[in-house]
Design an enzyme around this catalytic site. Sequence first.
Site, PDB file in Angstrom:
ATOM      1  N   TYR A  14     -16.284  14.114  11.436  1.00 42.04           N
ATOM      2  CA  TYR A  14     -15.962  14.360  10.025  1.00 42.04           C
ATOM      3  C   TYR A  14     -15.216  13.197   9.369  1.00 42.04           C
ATOM      4  O   TYR A  14     -15.003  13.220   8.160  1.00 42.04           O
ATOM      5  CB  TYR A  14     -15.125  15.636   9.894  1.00 42.04           C
ATOM      6  CG  TYR A  14     -15.862  16.856  10.365  1.00 42.04           C
ATOM      7  CD1 TYR A  14     -16.930  17.372   9.637  1.00 42.04           C
ATOM      8  CD2 TYR A  14     -15.516  17.481  11.556  1.00 42.04           C
ATOM      9  CE1 TYR A  14     -17.627  18.490  10.073  1.00 42.04           C
ATOM     10  CE2 TYR A  14     -16.208  18.598  12.003  1.00 42.04           C
ATOM     11  CZ  TYR A  14     -17.253  19.097  11.258  1.00 42.04           C
ATOM     12  OH  TYR A  14     -17.945  20.198  11.702  1.00 42.04           O
ATOM     13  N   HIS A  19     -15.199  15.529   2.309  1.00 44.80           N
ATOM     14  CA  HIS A  19     -14.245  16.628   2.502  1.00 44.80           C
ATOM     15  C   HIS A  19     -12.908  16.140   3.071  1.00 44.80           C
ATOM     16  O   HIS A  19     -11.920  16.862   3.025  1.00 44.80           O
ATOM     17  CB  HIS A  19     -14.854  17.662   3.453  1.00 44.80           C
ATOM     18  CG  HIS A  19     -14.717  19.088   3.005  1.00 44.80           C
ATOM     19  ND1 HIS A  19     -14.307  19.478   1.756  1.00 44.80           N
ATOM     20  CD2 HIS A  19     -14.946  20.252   3.684  1.00 44.80           C
ATOM     21  CE1 HIS A  19     -14.292  20.802   1.676  1.00 44.80           C
ATOM     22  NE2 HIS A  19     -14.668  21.296   2.832  1.00 44.80           N
ATOM     23  N   PHE A  65      -9.424  23.097  10.930  1.00 49.10           N
ATOM     24  CA  PHE A  65     -10.619  23.085  10.102  1.00 49.10           C
ATOM     25  C   PHE A  65     -10.260  23.627   8.719  1.00 49.10           C
ATOM     26  O   PHE A  65      -9.318  24.392   8.543  1.00 49.10           O
ATOM     27  CB  PHE A  65     -11.813  23.821  10.725  1.00 49.10           C
ATOM     28  CG  PHE A  65     -12.415  23.046  11.871  1.00 49.10           C
ATOM     29  CD1 PHE A  65     -13.303  22.012  11.637  1.00 49.10           C
ATOM     30  CD2 PHE A  65     -12.047  23.327  13.176  1.00 49.10           C
ATOM     31  CE1 PHE A  65     -13.828  21.277  12.690  1.00 49.10           C
ATOM     32  CE2 PHE A  65     -12.571  22.601  14.225  1.00 49.10           C
ATOM     33  CZ  PHE A  65     -13.460  21.576  13.979  1.00 49.10           C
ATOM     34  N   ASP A  92     -10.265  17.104  -1.754  1.00 47.38           N
ATOM     35  CA  ASP A  92     -11.480  16.686  -2.448  1.00 47.38           C
ATOM     36  C   ASP A  92     -11.787  17.685  -3.557  1.00 47.38           C
ATOM     37  O   ASP A  92     -11.481  18.861  -3.435  1.00 47.38           O
ATOM     38  CB  ASP A  92     -12.650  16.596  -1.465  1.00 47.38           C
ATOM     39  CG  ASP A  92     -12.918  17.930  -0.773  1.00 47.38           C
ATOM     40  OD1 ASP A  92     -12.000  18.457  -0.118  1.00 47.38           O
ATOM     41  OD2 ASP A  92     -14.037  18.450  -0.893  1.00 47.38           O
TER      42      ASP A  92
END
Length: 189
Positions: A14, A19, A65, A92
């Site tokens: 990620y 994000h 997460f 974001d």
Amino acid sequence: MKLVVGLGNPGREYAGTRHNAGFEWVDRLAHTLHATLRPEARFHGLCAQVREKDTDLWLLEPQTFMNRSGQSVAALCQFYKIQPDEIIVVHDELDLLPGIAKLKRGGGLGGHNGLKDIAAKLGTQDFWRLRIGIGHPGDRNAVASYVLHPPRKEEAPLIDEAIQKSLEVWPLIAQGACEAAMLKLHTKA
């Protein structure tokens, strides 16, 4: 401010995704403040403590997460008795174009799962948010895939610029002069 939370998803897969703009912002602030984020199991995240003008400032990147960010934020807030109005969450924002950053207190959650979970765990939406624009894919069914991918090459420098510009108002935010920070951040040069 007593707590700065950067939102993102943990893991190498990620890193660099849209994000994770909040993680990027907090990483840069930590560098500026000469702080090192370290794993803290009781807060389910990476943390750093910084002494700023007789006040302890915490930097936090939840490692739970995105959709469980509130678990991390609530754990740290409960332990150190940090109130919602002493928190700024950097995240974001689909509703802002790349290159735009906006500061606000409270308000809607815009479908952002990280914000939803934080609001649910704190029992209020009345915390500060620094919204880093990433743009919208145009189709709401494409949002999940969109935010979990890196920005296009023409978007990346704009997002970087928004992060940098918003970091420039940090001294005002740190002093509690959030309205002045908003004015400076939201005024076009």
